[in-house]
Scaffold this active site. Structure first.
Site, PDB file in Angstrom:
ATOM      1  N   ARG A 202      -4.388  -3.184  10.442  1.00  0.00           N
ATOM      2  CA  ARG A 202      -4.937  -4.534  10.275  1.00  0.00           C
ATOM      3  C   ARG A 202      -4.485  -5.493  11.367  1.00  0.00           C
ATOM      4  O   ARG A 202      -5.252  -6.341  11.808  1.00  0.00           O
ATOM      5  CB  ARG A 202      -4.665  -5.101   8.884  1.00  0.00           C
ATOM      6  CG  ARG A 202      -3.280  -5.024   8.400  1.00  0.00           C
ATOM      7  CD  ARG A 202      -3.181  -5.195   6.893  1.00  0.00           C
ATOM      8  NE  ARG A 202      -3.790  -6.423   6.402  1.00  0.00           N
ATOM      9  CZ  ARG A 202      -4.869  -6.466   5.617  1.00  0.00           C
ATOM     10  NH1 ARG A 202      -5.459  -5.356   5.231  1.00  0.00           N
ATOM     11  NH2 ARG A 202      -5.329  -7.624   5.200  1.00  0.00           N
TER      12      ARG A 202
ATOM     13  N   MET B 239      -7.292   2.748   9.962  1.00  0.00           N
ATOM     14  CA  MET B 239      -6.535   1.591   9.477  1.00  0.00           C
ATOM     15  C   MET B 239      -5.719   0.980  10.616  1.00  0.00           C
ATOM     16  O   MET B 239      -5.536   1.595  11.670  1.00  0.00           O
ATOM     17  CB  MET B 239      -5.674   1.968   8.286  1.00  0.00           C
ATOM     18  CG  MET B 239      -6.501   2.072   7.013  1.00  0.00           C
ATOM     19  SD  MET B 239      -5.495   2.199   5.533  1.00  0.00           S
ATOM     20  CE  MET B 239      -6.752   2.095   4.257  1.00  0.00           C
TER      21      MET B 239
ATOM     22  N   HIS C 244      -8.763   5.198   2.961  1.00  0.00           N
ATOM     23  CA  HIS C 244      -7.531   5.590   2.260  1.00  0.00           C
ATOM     24  C   HIS C 244      -7.209   7.071   2.379  1.00  0.00           C
ATOM     25  O   HIS C 244      -6.119   7.486   1.982  1.00  0.00           O
ATOM     26  CB  HIS C 244      -7.609   5.140   0.808  1.00  0.00           C
ATOM     27  CG  HIS C 244      -7.663   3.646   0.689  1.00  0.00           C
ATOM     28  ND1 HIS C 244      -8.819   2.941   0.894  1.00  0.00           N
ATOM     29  CD2 HIS C 244      -6.693   2.734   0.457  1.00  0.00           C
ATOM     30  CE1 HIS C 244      -8.568   1.643   0.771  1.00  0.00           C
ATOM     31  NE2 HIS C 244      -7.283   1.495   0.504  1.00  0.00           N
TER      32      HIS C 244
ATOM     33  N   ARG D  75      -4.002   7.590   3.954  1.00  0.00           N
ATOM     34  CA  ARG D  75      -2.760   7.312   3.219  1.00  0.00           C
ATOM     35  C   ARG D  75      -2.439   8.359   2.175  1.00  0.00           C
ATOM     36  O   ARG D  75      -1.389   8.309   1.543  1.00  0.00           O
ATOM     37  CB  ARG D  75      -2.892   5.961   2.501  1.00  0.00           C
ATOM     38  CG  ARG D  75      -2.662   4.829   3.416  1.00  0.00           C
ATOM     39  CD  ARG D  75      -2.516   3.468   2.816  1.00  0.00           C
ATOM     40  NE  ARG D  75      -2.713   3.243   1.435  1.00  0.00           N
ATOM     41  CZ  ARG D  75      -3.119   2.062   0.933  1.00  0.00           C
ATOM     42  NH1 ARG D  75      -3.403   1.072   1.755  1.00  0.00           N
ATOM     43  NH2 ARG D  75      -3.232   1.880  -0.344  1.00  0.00           N
TER      44      ARG D  75
ATOM     45  N   GLU E 231       5.402  -5.208   5.631  1.00  0.00           N
ATOM     46  CA  GLU E 231       5.771  -6.589   5.960  1.00  0.00           C
ATOM     47  C   GLU E 231       5.743  -7.528   4.748  1.00  0.00           C
ATOM     48  O   GLU E 231       6.657  -8.346   4.607  1.00  0.00           O
ATOM     49  CB  GLU E 231       4.898  -7.163   7.093  1.00  0.00           C
ATOM     50  CG  GLU E 231       3.477  -6.650   7.151  1.00  0.00           C
ATOM     51  CD  GLU E 231       2.446  -7.755   7.354  1.00  0.00           C
ATOM     52  OE1 GLU E 231       1.260  -7.465   7.238  1.00  0.00           O
ATOM     53  OE2 GLU E 231       2.844  -8.907   7.604  1.00  0.00           O
TER      54      GLU E 231
ATOM     55  N   GLY F  86       0.837  -1.205   0.000  1.00  0.00           N
ATOM     56  CA  GLY F  86       0.000   0.000   0.000  1.00  0.00           C
ATOM     57  C   GLY F  86       0.864   1.244   0.000  1.00  0.00           C
ATOM     58  O   GLY F  86       1.952   1.246   0.575  1.00  0.00           O
TER      59      GLY F  86
ATOM     60  N   THR G 119       4.875   2.006   6.238  1.00  0.00           N
ATOM     61  CA  THR G 119       3.459   1.688   6.379  1.00  0.00           C
ATOM     62  C   THR G 119       2.840   2.681   7.360  1.00  0.00           C
ATOM     63  O   THR G 119       3.456   3.024   8.368  1.00  0.00           O
ATOM     64  CB  THR G 119       3.165   0.264   6.902  1.00  0.00           C
ATOM     65  OG1 THR G 119       1.827   0.224   7.417  1.00  0.00           O
ATOM     66  CG2 THR G 119       4.074  -0.164   8.030  1.00  0.00           C
ATOM     67  N   ILE G 120       1.638   3.099   7.039  1.00  0.00           N
ATOM     68  CA  ILE G 120       0.956   3.974   7.986  1.00  0.00           C
ATOM     69  C   ILE G 120       0.612   3.204   9.256  1.00  0.00           C
ATOM     70  O   ILE G 120       0.457   3.790  10.314  1.00  0.00           O
ATOM     71  CB  ILE G 120      -0.318   4.617   7.391  1.00  0.00           C
ATOM     72  CG1 ILE G 120      -1.382   3.576   7.059  1.00  0.00           C
ATOM     73  CG2 ILE G 120       0.015   5.447   6.168  1.00  0.00           C
ATOM     74  CD1 ILE G 120      -2.766   4.197   6.827  1.00  0.00           C
ATOM     75  N   ASP G 121       0.509   1.860   9.143  1.00  0.00           N
ATOM     76  CA  ASP G 121       0.098   1.050  10.311  1.00  0.00           C
ATOM     77  C   ASP G 121       1.178   0.983  11.391  1.00  0.00           C
ATOM     78  O   ASP G 121       0.879   0.656  12.537  1.00  0.00           O
ATOM     79  CB  ASP G 121      -0.226  -0.381   9.874  1.00  0.00           C
ATOM     80  CG  ASP G 121      -1.479  -0.482   9.025  1.00  0.00           C
ATOM     81  OD1 ASP G 121      -2.030   0.567   8.648  1.00  0.00           O
ATOM     82  OD2 ASP G 121      -1.901  -1.613   8.739  1.00  0.00           O
TER      83      ASP G 121
HETATM   84  O1  F6P Z   1      -0.773  -0.196   4.084  1.00  0.00           O
HETATM   85  C1  F6P Z   1      -1.444  -0.894   5.091  1.00  0.00           C
HETATM   86  C2  F6P Z   1      -2.880  -0.675   4.958  1.00  0.00           C
HETATM   87  O2  F6P Z   1      -3.066   0.703   5.051  1.00  0.00           O
HETATM   88  C3  F6P Z   1      -3.763  -1.425   5.950  1.00  0.00           C
HETATM   89  O3  F6P Z   1      -3.997  -0.788   7.131  1.00  0.00           O
HETATM   90  C4  F6P Z   1      -5.018  -1.649   5.160  1.00  0.00           C
HETATM   91  O4  F6P Z   1      -5.738  -2.759   5.651  1.00  0.00           O
HETATM   92  C5  F6P Z   1      -4.492  -1.872   3.807  1.00  0.00           C
HETATM   93  O5  F6P Z   1      -3.336  -1.095   3.701  1.00  0.00           O
HETATM   94  C6  F6P Z   1      -5.479  -1.557   2.708  1.00  0.00           C
HETATM   95  O6  F6P Z   1      -4.822  -1.534   1.499  1.00  0.00           O
HETATM   96  P1  F6P Z   1      -5.435  -1.596   0.045  1.00  0.00           P
HETATM   97  O7  F6P Z   1      -6.874  -1.260   0.148  1.00  0.00           O
HETATM   98  O8  F6P Z   1      -4.655  -0.574  -0.690  1.00  0.00           O
HETATM   99  O9  F6P Z   1      -5.178  -2.968  -0.447  1.00  0.00           O
END
Ligand code: F6P
Length: 342
Positions: free
Chosen positions: A171, A169, A272, A275, A103, A10, A125-127
């Site tokens: 996960r 966000m 999003h 992000r 990851e 992402g 990653t923002i997470d």
């Molecule tokens: O980059 C991590 C993340 O922001 C997660 O928190 C989220 O679940 C995921 O990306 C969603 O990504 P996409 O919708 O772009 O596949």
């Protein structure tokens, strides 16, 4: 020397700042040629690259997204993936790679390195869930965006005497939820690290509203789950990369709150938005620091490593260590956040 840069997974605010820093350090200090690999590992599988010069990277520092594109494709999804990677590296005379990702992308990088390809990782990653580093860039920006949204939700919640459930966000971990929840004065915050009890959530809201407050903010990380045997949650769909598409737990939480307490409840999924756009100054600095350190690691031949933020400094750690574990939210911070619940 010719160095390839790729961004995978992402996108995240600060990716362009890393690219700019890598190119500046490589070209100006080491006289290297830099190329951008388009759309993550996919550009290396299909031979799609672009040149990157200091001139071409002007104006990138505050720009969100990634100018070289990103995807979740990985070489190991294909039987001939590694052979294609090797052939394209050779065809383009690329001597080393800088792989910027979370990851998934970094796990692939670790395996690609084990196959003999010289590379250095940069965690994004923002997470903020990548192991081996206390911080990833993009996280601070996401927390700021979520906090701004919570601030705005307070006034509309108070005007209507409502409960607002905000999904952010996160996960596997609840860094964004915990930080934005604390910064925004949430009534309750739910994180993936600790399965929640909907009865406890409703009790907290009822207690608060019983004390004469009629509006509340509940922050929910997208990966938060109820305690087993409490409420039913549907398995999320899986995208074309085998990646669970999360999002929507806030609807379950909101309808349970409304049904059990009678308080009018609304949901906001930030998604999003967290992000997108320009990185905060903190993320610009961390991205720039990571980019320069990654280029230095390539120059020093520290292949198989990842740059990381530890104890206030940027260091290098083995990639294998970094991808072996996740960076969970500090239990101490979660305990502190709980002081302000309800
Ligand atoms: O980059 C991590 C993340 O922001 C997660 O928190 C989220 O679940 C995921 O990306 C969603 O990504 P996409 O919708 O772009 O596949």
């Amino acid at each position: 020397m010719r160095v390839g840069v790729l961004t995978g997974g992402g996108d995240c605010p600060g990716l362009n700042a890393v690219i700019r820093a890598v190119v500046r350090k490589g070209e100006r200090d080491f006289g290297y040629e830099m190329v951008g690999i388009l759309d993550g590992w996919s550009g290396l599988l299909d031979d799609r690259i672009m040149t990157l010069t200091v001139e071409e990277c002007r104006g990138l520092l505050p720009r969100g997204g990634t100018i070289i594109g990103t995807s979740r494709y990985q070489p190991f999804m294909y039987d001939d993936g590694m052979a294609r990677v090797r052939a394209n590296l050779e065809r383009n005379a690329i001597d080393a790679l800088i792989v910027i990702g979370g990851e998934g992308t970094l796990s692939a990088a670790s395996r690609v390195h084990e196959e003999g390809i010289p590379l250095v990782g940069v965690p994004k990653t923002i997470d903020n869930d990548v192991g081996g580093t206390e911080r990833t860039f993009g996280f601070d920006t996401a927390v700021q965006i979520a906090t701004d949204a919570i601030d705005r939700l307070h006034t509309t919640a108070e005007s209507h005497n409502r409960v607002m459930v905000v999904e952010v966000m996160g996960r596997h971990v609840g860094h964004i939820a915990t930080w934005a929840g604390m910064a925004g004065g949430a009534t309750v915050t739910l994180v993936p690290e600790e399965p929640f009890d909907i009865d406890e959530v409703c009790d907290a809201l009822t207690r608060r509203h019983g004390r004469g407050r009629y509006a509340s903010i509940v922050v929910v990380a997208e990966g938060a789950l109820p305690k087993k045997g409490t409420i039913e949650v549907q398995e999320p769909p899986v995208d074309q990369y085998g990646h669970k598409r999360l999002g929507g737990i806030c609807n379950v939480v909101a309808s349970e709150i409304e049904a059990r307490t009678g308080f009018e409840t609304r949901v906001t999924v930030l998604g999003h938005v967290q992000r997108g756009g320009t990185p905060t100054s903190l993320d610009r600095v961390l991205s720039t620091w990571f980019g320069v350190a990654a280029m230095e690691a390539v120059h020093d031949g520290k292949y198989g490593s990842m740059v990381a933020f530890r104890g206030g400094e940027v260091v290098t750690v083995p990639l294998a260590d970094a991808v072996g574990s996740l960076n969970y939210t500090s239990p101490e911070l979660l305990r502190t956040a709980r002081t302000f619940f309800a």
